[in-house]
Enzyme design. Structure first.
Site, PDB file in Angstrom:
ATOM      1  N   LYS A   1      59.593  14.614  74.571  1.00  0.00           N
ATOM      2  CA  LYS A   1      58.133  14.408  74.605  1.00  0.00           C
ATOM      3  C   LYS A   1      57.460  15.535  75.403  1.00  0.00           C
ATOM      4  O   LYS A   1      56.439  16.105  74.987  1.00  0.00           O
ATOM      5  CB  LYS A   1      57.826  13.048  75.234  1.00  0.00           C
ATOM      6  CG  LYS A   1      56.383  12.810  75.594  1.00  0.00           C
ATOM      7  CD  LYS A   1      55.506  12.609  74.389  1.00  0.00           C
ATOM      8  CE  LYS A   1      54.043  12.508  74.803  1.00  0.00           C
ATOM      9  NZ  LYS A   1      53.145  12.434  73.671  1.00  0.00           N
TER      10      LYS A   1
ATOM     11  N   HIS B   1      50.078  35.205  56.872  1.00  0.00           N
ATOM     12  CA  HIS B   1      51.478  35.633  56.944  1.00  0.00           C
ATOM     13  C   HIS B   1      52.341  34.370  56.797  1.00  0.00           C
ATOM     14  O   HIS B   1      52.074  33.355  57.445  1.00  0.00           O
ATOM     15  CB  HIS B   1      51.729  36.309  58.306  1.00  0.00           C
ATOM     16  CG  HIS B   1      53.108  36.862  58.455  1.00  0.00           C
ATOM     17  ND1 HIS B   1      54.232  36.064  58.517  1.00  0.00           N
ATOM     18  CD2 HIS B   1      53.554  38.136  58.565  1.00  0.00           C
ATOM     19  CE1 HIS B   1      55.299  36.808  58.638  1.00  0.00           C
ATOM     20  NE2 HIS B   1      54.918  38.078  58.683  1.00  0.00           N
TER      21      HIS B   1
ATOM     22  N   CYS C   1      47.674  14.361  77.482  1.00  0.00           N
ATOM     23  CA  CYS C   1      49.049  14.782  77.179  1.00  0.00           C
ATOM     24  C   CYS C   1      49.265  16.277  77.384  1.00  0.00           C
ATOM     25  O   CYS C   1      49.984  16.688  78.286  1.00  0.00           O
ATOM     26  CB  CYS C   1      49.398  14.391  75.745  1.00  0.00           C
ATOM     27  SG  CYS C   1      49.576  12.607  75.553  1.00  0.00           S
TER      28      CYS C   1
END
Ligand SMILES: NC(=O)c1ccc[n+]([C@@H]2O[C@H](COP(=O)([O-])OP(=O)(O)OC[C@H]3O[C@@H](n4cnc5c(N)ncnc54)[C@H](O)[C@@H]3O)[C@@H](O)[C@H]2O)c1
Length: 398
Positions: free
Chosen positions: A203, A241, A257
């Site tokens: 995580k 690309h 987060c």
């Protein structure tokens, strides 16, 4: 046969949608939150956070009788912990909420129960949870303890709770298997098992990876500003690309987060996490740079017009189309400008009030402002035509 009873600890952005999902799938869910107002709101079938579709999802879960919220845990078959894991002042993870949630459920755990930690946690936290359970007299050889990180995207939580692949890290292989069996009753994505430490690190790695890649985009955006190149056009071109996929720059990096989790790795070994630390610092610097840009524009306006400009700060949330202000660079930029006594019009269409701030509707703010600063790419802003206004765009609104 009666359905399993699930106790979900922490009814916020993660715990509440999870609790409602389980209840709607027929589990008897005992939700727990330490905040009485949160508990009361949920028991009325309402929600205290904004997440698309969550209101009707929670309403049906409560109306079915399968979801009830309380301030204390109860005996259950499965315990899921989804409490906050903030950063302490020294940029070290604070796992005290996880520890106190563990202490709170310990008296209700019986042989064979499954205990799952979902909170984003530094490596070794699940082992600490095991130690707390042992210290409470629980034989952890007779229960299943696993770590299963949540990786939903706020704004798309209800779909991703079901569709995303999940990693279940057991404190031992049997716990990983028990966790996998439980998640497979409501997750359609692949469920991968490993040990708890690897799951914890996975995580953190996912978010540190994104933070590092956004830092690259933010660095590019500063360079392009000086070179008078449109960074969004540049990235669009470069991404043609076949093996390049540059992320989007912004006014920094926010949210609970990505702006936080890399520190969980960095603080464990600063010497060896130099790249991640530099990326984190670059993203923090981008926010300071943005403040400087706005202040320069204000100074120039004053010189040209001999008066203070009104500055509309468009968006306060940490990302588009949500109300979540946690670690938001947009909120930080706006508050810094307000603290300096500048004439700021704060705009956030996803919230009604914030402290005593004079929040204004986006259309009237646009009319009133001299300088329009796009901080968040909210859908409401995309159709706006700031004709004749000076525009500073940190989020690629177009
Ligand atoms: N929000 C996200 O998008 C997201 C995504 C992935 C992972 N996570 C992680 O999930 C965890 C929870 O995050 P969140 O966003 O749901 O947090 P949140 O702040 O929205 O909710 C947490 C809830 O837990 C409650 N709480 C605190 N201590 C408690 C205790 N001892 N017992 C019962 N309730 C308690 C709080 O009152 C709050 O309502 C964090 O570790 C976070 O890093 C969050």
């Amino acid at each position: 046969m009666e359905s399993k009873k699930i106790c979900v600890i922490g009814l916020g952005y993660i715990g509440l949608p999870t609790a409602a999902l389980l209840a709607n799938r027929g589990y008897r869910v005992h939700g727990v939150d330490v905040v009485q107002k949160v508990v009361d709101t949920i028991n009325e079938g309402k929600v205290h956070i904004i997440e698309p579709g969550l209101d009707s999802f929670v309403q049906s879960a409560v109306q079915s009788g399968n979801l009830k919220a309380h301030v204390t845990p109860v005996e259950s078959d499965v315990f899921m912990i989804a409490v906050p894991t903030p950063l302490a002042k020294d940029n070290k993870p604070d796992i005290t909420y996880v520890i106190s949630a563990t202490e709170a459920i310990a008296p209700f755990i019986k042989e064979g129960d499954l205990i799952i930690l979902e909170s984003t946690s530094p490596v070794g936290t699940t082992e600490k949870v095991r130690d707390v359970l042992e210290a409470s007299g629980i034989d952890t050889g007779k229960v299943h303890l696993a770590y299963c990180p949540e990786r939903v995207l706020p704004g798309n939580t209800i779909i991703e709770l079901v569709k995303n692949d999940r990693i279940v890290g057991g404190i031992n292989p049997a716990a990983a298997q028990a966790g996998k069996e439980f998640y497979s009753t409501f997750v359609e994505g692949e469920i991968l098992t490993t040990n708890a430490r690897t799951a914890e690190m996975s995580k953190l790695t996912e978010n540190a990876y994104r933070d590092t890649n956004i830092a690259f985009a933010n660095e590019l955006s500063i360079l392009c500003d000086e070179l008078e190149i449109d960074v969004w056009e540049l990235i669009g071109l470069a991404n043609h690309h076949p093996r390049v996929n540059i992320l989007q720059p912004g006014s920094g990096v926010g949210g609970h987060c990505i702006a936080v989790d890399p520190w969980f790795i960095i603080s464990s070994n600063e010497d060896q996490a130099g790249l991640m630390k530099t990326a984190r610092q670059k993203n923090l610097y981008k926010t300071e740079w943005a403040i400087g840009k706005v202040k320069n524009a204000i100074l120039q306006f004053k010189e040209q017009h001999s008066r203070e400009p009104k500055v509309a700060c468009m968006g306060l949330a940490f990302k588009p189309d949500i109300d979540d202000l946690r670690e938001s660079p947009a909120l930080y930029i706006t508050s810094r400008l307000m603290e300096d006594g500048l004439q700021v019009i704060p705009v956030e269409p996803n919230i009604e009030t914030y402290k005593d701030w004079p929040l204004q509707a986006y259309d009237s703010a646009l009319r009133e402002a001299d300088i329009v600063v796009y901080l968040v790419n909210h859908k409401e802003f995309k159709a706006l035509k700031p004709n004749g206004k000076q525009v500073i765009d940190f989020c690629g609104i177009r």
